[in-house]
Design an enzyme around this catalytic site. Structure first.
Site, short mmCIF file in Angstrom:
data_model
loop_
_atom_site.label_atom_id
_atom_site.label_comp_id
_atom_site.label_asym_id
_atom_site.label_seq_id
_atom_site.Cartn_x
_atom_site.Cartn_y
_atom_site.Cartn_z
N TYR A 97 0.60 -1.67 0.13
CA TYR A 97 -0.19 -0.10 -0.11
C TYR A 97 0.43 1.36 0.44
CZ TYR A 97 0.73 0.53 4.69
OH TYR A 97 1.14 0.75 6.00
N ASP A 99 2.03 4.32 1.64
CA ASP A 99 1.59 4.24 3.69
C ASP A 99 3.09 5.83 3.46
OD1 ASP A 99 1.71 4.30 6.27
OD2 ASP A 99 3.31 3.09 6.62
N GLU A 104 4.21 0.63 0.00
CA GLU A 104 5.73 -0.12 1.49
C GLU A 104 4.35 -1.51 1.31
OE1 GLU A 104 5.33 1.10 5.70
OE2 GLU A 104 4.53 -0.97 6.21
N THR A 107 5.38 -8.30 4.75
CA THR A 107 5.52 -9.71 4.54
C THR A 107 5.02 -10.23 5.11
OG1 THR A 107 7.03 -10.28 6.78
CG2 THR A 107 8.16 -9.55 4.17
N ASN A 162 9.14 -6.63 13.08
CA ASN A 162 8.34 -6.60 13.70
C ASN A 162 8.45 -8.25 14.51
OD1 ASN A 162 6.10 -4.34 13.48
ND2 ASN A 162 6.98 -4.81 11.67
N ARG A 247 3.39 -6.78 20.04
CA ARG A 247 3.98 -7.22 18.38
C ARG A 247 5.04 -5.44 18.68
NH1 ARG A 247 3.63 -3.53 13.69
NH2 ARG A 247 1.98 -2.44 14.53
N HIS A 249 7.67 -3.19 17.93
CA HIS A 249 7.49 -2.92 16.76
C HIS A 249 9.12 -1.80 16.15
CE1 HIS A 249 5.88 0.65 14.03
NE2 HIS A 249 6.01 -0.36 13.08
#
Lengths: 508, 48
Positions: A97, A99, A104, A107, A162, A247, A249
């Site tokens: 998409y 971003d 971006e 995966t 991540n 998560r 990040h």
């Protein structure tokens, strides 16, 4: 528990124009992937970058004001928010998409380094293919894409790694255990940069540093990602059952061209998370982490030392050695992938001290430095020549005819860990043992019956009752494979959901 | 939990490249073709 993924924002430019509308260019690039018209399917529910892992919610982010200003401009475009974002979910479970004006590629969730590398490379192929289509429609090759992290004018964009982490690990433990590791990780995972800069301030030519992102680190901890960037991002957006999982990040990392560097970046970080979970991470408290990250980056001889709170002075390599030693003691023999990471981590640290040339084609900063040194010597130019920034940029160009890394790869001068067949497969199929594989499978089989989807759920159309596949705790590899099998067999989403729920109920 | 594939020299693992000097091949030519002003023109908006 291992599950990780990479989000990569690419730089995009048009060489046939003096200035470009980056919103439109990024959107058109993403849409060039499509063979049909765009349909909005990404579900933004559950995305809230204001939640902080330290246990509070911030009222606003540093970037909100700038974002609001851009939103006012965007409001005058003949495009909706969703059209501009052009959020796609691909048959391999990835998200692709626009971003913040950068194409971006995220995966799908991966469980092994082998899968992650294949999917990172698959993302490169997908975005290159989109660029080729876009260029065909424009004529020539005006669109160029860069897998890097700076425009050499003080603007950075990210490559975020991540990791799924158990919520039961106290967040302060993650902070203590990770910050020294992340400050020093660049000796392995940095992509290298000619010159230096700072957030939205001018580029200063001269010298060479390990990392693209170090110049943009401004604080130890923050929920922000675009301004006031932190060494450890505290965004609490688990994309999973929040009672059980976080998560992690990480936004400090560079985008790597070398597969080996990507493997070590993700592999060593995963091992450090396992050390923290076991309470076995080394205790190293840096006096000034933000200063340290820049000191380590700006010394390609790897001799610069940073001060710890206890008064010790350690180099980036020293810090990495301490983590490596702790990991070897606690984790050796756990499984073949762990042993591979330990072996390569130890060898790499040794070679960085003894014979760096053996890391050409393995580590980006070493490879880029080797190219630039050769060029400086042959062309008899100084290290303050602005040509070097252009060569740095071209190292990351995805164009096979122009990119310097691409040229090295074509000549067999870089270490490959992927097979072409793995990359080809990853362009169309997600990992079978993660929910990313389930997501991709549903996109392949039932695309026209999906109303909305995101990382943790898929909402199917039709019927009176909600038809949603919840994947917020679908992390056991056996369960993920079983779920994929159910939806592979099912004639419809309704049948798949019924079978899957029956299977889960039978286990209760 | 399925065992991950073990990267190795034999199958699917890292393959040792030929890291001779770039002077001897096309890399230097490719580098010379790079416009010295390219990075000066390259502008992006801040991302994440």
């Amino acid at each position: 528990m291992r599950l990780f993924g990479l989000e990569t924002e690419y730089g995009i430019t048009r060489e046939d124009m003096d200035s470009i509308d980056s919103v439109v260019e990024s959107m058109e690039l993403v849409r060039a992937h499509l063979t049909a018209s765009f349909e909005r399917r990404w579900d933004y529910g559950g995305e809230d970058p204001h939640e902080d892992a330290r246990g509070f919610r911030v009222p606003c982010l540093a970037q909100d004001r700038e974002e609001d200003e851009f939103a006012q401009v965007d409001a005058h475009r003949p495009l909706s928010f969703h059209e501009m974002k052009s959020d796609l979910v691909l048959p391999n479970g990835a998200r692709f998409y626009n971003d913040h004006t950068h194409p971006e590629y995220s995966t799908p969730e991966c469980r092994t380094l082998k899968d992650l590398l294949a999917h990172d490379r698959a993302g490169e192929r997908i975005i290159e293919r989109a660029a080729a289509r876009r260029n065909r429609s424009l004529g020539g090759a005006p669109v160029q894409l860069y897998k890097n992290n700076t425009d050499f004018h003080g603007h950075s964009y990210g490559c975020h790694d991540n990791y799924l982490v158990r919520r039961s690990i106290p967040f302060p433990d993650l902070v203590t255990g990770l910050i020294p590791f992340l400050v020093s990780r660049q000796v392995i995972a940095g992509s290298g940069k000619a010159g230096s800069e700072a957030q939205e301030s001018g580029f200063v030519p001269g010298g060479y540093q390990l990392s693209q992102r170090a110049d943009f680190m401004e604080t130890d901890l923050s929920v922000d990602t675009m301004h006031n960037r932190p060494i450890l991002n505290t965004r609490d957006e688990p994309h999973a059952d929040p009672a059980q999982y976080r998560r992690l990040h990480l936004i400090i990392g560079d985008a790597n061209m070398c597969e080996y560097a990507t493997a070590l970046k993700i592999g060593t970080t995963q091992l450090v998370l396992e050390l923290i979970e076991r309470g076995a991470a080394p205790i190293l408290e840096l006096e000034q982490p933000v200063t340290a990250v820049k000191q380590v980056s700006r010394d390609a001889d790897l001799k610069a030392t940073v001060r710890l709170r206890d008064g010790r002075l350690l180099s980036g390599l020293d810090i990495q050695e301490q983590y490596y030693t702790a990991a070897r003691q606690a984790l050796a023999g756990s499984d073949p992938e762990t042993d591979w990471i330990l072996q390569e981590w130890g060898d790499t640290l040794r070679l960085l001290t003894q014979d760096r040339t053996q890391l050409i084609g393995k580590l980006d900063w070493v490879t880029k430095l080797w190219l630039l040194e050769t060029f400086v010597r042959n062309e008899r130019i100084g290290w303050d020549d602005s040509w070097l920034a252009s060569l740095d940029l071209e190292y990351h160009n995805m164009n096979a005819e122009r990119g310097l890394y691409r040229g090295l790869e074509a000549e067999g001068k870089v270490w490959r860990m992927t097979e072409e067949a793995d990359i080809e497969r990853a362009m169309f199929f997600g990992p079978r043992d993660t929910r990313g594989g389930v997501r991709g499978l549903c996109v392949r089989r039932f695309a026209d019956q999906i109303e909305g989807l995101q990382w943790e759920r898929i909402r199917f159309a039709g019927g009176l009752r909600a038809r949603t596949l919840e994947m917020g705790d679908l992390f056991d590899p056996g369960e993920a494979s079983a779920c994929a099998e159910v939806f592979e067999r099912a004639a419809s989403p309704a049948e798949g959901l019924a079978d899957w729920h029956a299977r889960k109920d039978a286990r209760l | 939990m399925p065992q991950p594939a073990k990267p190795s020299e034999e199958g699917g693992g890292p393959r040792r490249p030929d890291t001779g000097s770039p002077d001897k091949d096309n890399l230097l030519k490719r580098m010379r073709r790079v416009d010295p002003k390219q990075a000066e023109r390259y502008r992006q908006r801040t991302g994440e």
